[in-house]
Design an enzyme around this catalytic site. Structure first.
Site, mmCIF file in Angstrom:
data_model
loop_
_atom_site.group_PDB
_atom_site.id
_atom_site.type_symbol
_atom_site.label_atom_id
_atom_site.label_comp_id
_atom_site.label_asym_id
_atom_site.label_seq_id
_atom_site.Cartn_x
_atom_site.Cartn_y
_atom_site.Cartn_z
ATOM 1 N N GLU A 168 0.802 -1.222 0.000
ATOM 2 C CA GLU A 168 0.000 0.000 0.000
ATOM 3 C C GLU A 168 0.840 1.280 0.000
ATOM 4 O O GLU A 168 0.812 2.048 0.969
ATOM 5 C CB GLU A 168 -0.952 0.013 1.214
ATOM 6 C CG GLU A 168 -1.918 -1.157 1.251
ATOM 7 C CD GLU A 168 -2.866 -1.099 2.456
ATOM 8 O OE1 GLU A 168 -2.802 -0.133 3.225
ATOM 9 O OE2 GLU A 168 -3.664 -2.030 2.618
ATOM 10 N N GLU A 356 -5.031 -8.829 1.060
ATOM 11 C CA GLU A 356 -5.690 -8.514 2.339
ATOM 12 C C GLU A 356 -7.178 -8.344 2.100
ATOM 13 O O GLU A 356 -7.593 -7.741 1.109
ATOM 14 C CB GLU A 356 -5.190 -7.192 2.947
ATOM 15 C CG GLU A 356 -3.811 -7.233 3.513
ATOM 16 C CD GLU A 356 -3.401 -5.899 4.143
ATOM 17 O OE1 GLU A 356 -4.273 -5.111 4.560
ATOM 18 O OE2 GLU A 356 -2.182 -5.653 4.191
HETATM 19 O O1 IFM Z 1 -3.888 -3.139 9.350
HETATM 20 C C1 IFM Z 1 -3.906 -2.636 8.062
HETATM 21 C C2 IFM Z 1 -2.743 -3.186 7.250
HETATM 22 O O2 IFM Z 1 -1.532 -2.934 7.857
HETATM 23 C C3 IFM Z 1 -2.735 -2.577 5.874
HETATM 24 N N1 IFM Z 1 -4.022 -2.684 5.240
HETATM 25 C C4 IFM Z 1 -5.190 -2.316 5.988
HETATM 26 C C5 IFM Z 1 -5.182 -2.999 7.344
HETATM 27 C C6 IFM Z 1 -6.439 -2.601 8.149
HETATM 28 O O3 IFM Z 1 -6.445 -1.233 8.373
#
Ligand code: IFM
Length: 452
Positions: A168, A356
């Site tokens: 990200e 994710e």
């Molecule tokens: O916890 C975070 C992660 O580190 C990166 N993506 C989003 C998740 C939830 O906020």
């Protein structure tokens, strides 16, 4: 009639994800240097409850137990990140062997348990020493990242075959240097833009370093993406939603997939200036083909125009849509829409992993010691149905990683927000698999969703 228990393609990867600063703790162990998050956690008011990652889930020491847990659940892959300050405490130069040895032990243990490691090289814990020299707004940081990537790859590349350069980069740049709600807490749009480009350059240089001696390895980058739509039908809302989509998504997708910034972003990305931020050759590096794109999906973005602010836009929650404990709307169809839209809009889209997806809910331990989280089961089930629909529509998805294995340090929200499928009792570090962990384990084992 729709399939009552949809199956995923053979070989589909089922995993869980974590990130070093969120779970490891042990911030002084084995010669680790300071990261920008150690510093930021010391800023009064920066983190809810004054929490820090100093102890977190003690995963640095408890990884054997956590890996055993994943194996018991039947997961086939673990996406974790390497803490750069454990490898190069000062962000440059020779490696700290103890740091490398730690990750070697983690990888070996995973492989012993039949779990495939997916290594993210940068999930936000920049060595503080590099921030002291300018951080991501400084071009040199990209070169330092490539050096670090090469060091980790030389140490683990004999057995680790799946690599993610950055997690990200939008959040690292926009929240770290724009809004300042994440480390290092800078609020300056010029620095933010510089951080964007240098993170992408780090990805490109890192890709080159990994490819230099990793034939057959799969290398990608993870972007956080959402379908974006205007909240109303006014031309202002439409224009605002386009600005958000460009600034949050296309600013990253297009250089990575096409080797060019979107023309609308203008200077300093397109047409030069800001001391020639983008130099000849940068975009060729950034746009070198990746083996896969990692996508983190949590929500749609509904955008309303506002009179002020950098983008004159704000993201709003639609009426009547349930939200998670961090206030994000639960919109599983957005995942199908995102993936199908990417496939239609980007013919160059490589294979995709959902690196994710998950939800925070205010879980508690019941009197009988269990943690029952039906909302999270429902959330996962709906999102996996949406993912399955995208695969049926022809999107080439190779795997899914739930965010996250266990409750952990949720950045500026501290420990109050629980995203794990495993509950962590921070008083004694006890792990309690929630109902969702068992449910997810059954999905992973069966490579199919249970009937609803
Ligand atoms: O916890 C975070 C992660 O580190 C990166 N993506 C989003 C998740 C939830 O906020």
């Amino acid at each position: 009639m729709s399939d009552p228990s949809p199956r995923f393609p053979d070989g589909f990867v089922w995993g869980a994800a974590t990130a070093s600063y969120q779970v490891e703790g042990a911030v002084d162990a084995d010669g680790r240097g300071r990261s920008i998050w150690d510093t930021f956690c010391g800023v009064p008011g920066a983190i809810a409850g004054g929490d820090t990652g100093a102890v977190a889930c003690e995963h640095y020491h408890r990884y054997p137990e956590d890996i055993a847990l994943m194996a018991d659940l039947g997961l086939g892959a673990y996406r974790f990140s390497v803490a750069w300050p454990r490898i190069q405490p000062e962000g440059r130069g020779s490696a700290n062997q103890k740091g490398l040895d730690h990750y070697r032990r983690v990888v070996d243990r995973l492989l012993e348990r039949g779990i495939v490691p997916y290594v993210t090289l940068y999930h936000w814990d920049l060595p503080q020493a590099l921030q002291d020299r300018g951080g991501w707004p400084a071009r040199d940081t990209a070169y330092r990242f490539a050096e670090y990537a090469g060091v980790v790859h030389a140490a683990l590349g004999d057995t680790v075959r799946h690599w993610i350069t950055l997690n990200e980069p939008k959040v690292s740049s926009h929240a770290g240097y724009g809004s300042g709600i994440h480390a290092p807490g800078v609020r300056d749009l010029d620095q933010r833009d510089r951080a964007v480009h240098h993170l992408l350059l780090a990805h490109g240089l890192g890709l080159q370093a990994l490819r230099a001696n990793g034939a057959g390895h799969q290398v990608g980058i993870t972007l956080d993406l959402s379908p974006v739509a205007p909240a109303g039908d006014s031309p202002d809302d439409l224009a605002a939603s386009r600005r958000v989509d460009t600034d949050s998504h296309r600013l990253f997708l297009e250089p990575v997939l096409r080797g060019a910034y979107p023309s609308e972003v203008g200077a300093p990305f397109v047409g030069g200036t800001a001391a020639e931020l983008v130099r000849p050759g940068d975009l060729e590096l950034i746009g070198a083909p990746v083996d896969f794109l990692g996508i983190n999906y949590y929500r749609r973005m509904l955008v309303q125009a506002t009179p002020t602010g950098h983008l004159r836009a704000e993201v709003v929650v639609p009426d009547g849509v349930p939200v998670t404990d961090v206030g994000w709307p639960v919109e599983p169809d957005g995942l199908t829409e995102l993936l199908v839209g990417l496939r239609a809009g980007y013919p160059e889209l490589p294979p995709v992993y959902l690196t994710e997806n998950g939800a925070a809910y205010p879980d508690t331990v019941a009197i009988d010691g269990t943690v029952h989280d039906p909302e999270r089961v429902d959330y996962l089930h709906r999102h996996l149905l949406a993912l399955h629909a995208a695969i049926r529509a022809g999107v080439d998805v190779h795997g899914y990683f739930v965010w996250t294995l266990m409750d952990n340090f949720e950045w500026a929200e501290g420990y109050a927000k629980r995203f794990g499928v495993v509950y962590v009792d921070y008083a004694d570090q006890r792990r309690v698999p929630k109902t969702s962990a068992r449910w997810y384990g059954r999905v992973a084992r069966g490579n199919a969703l249970p009937p609803r």
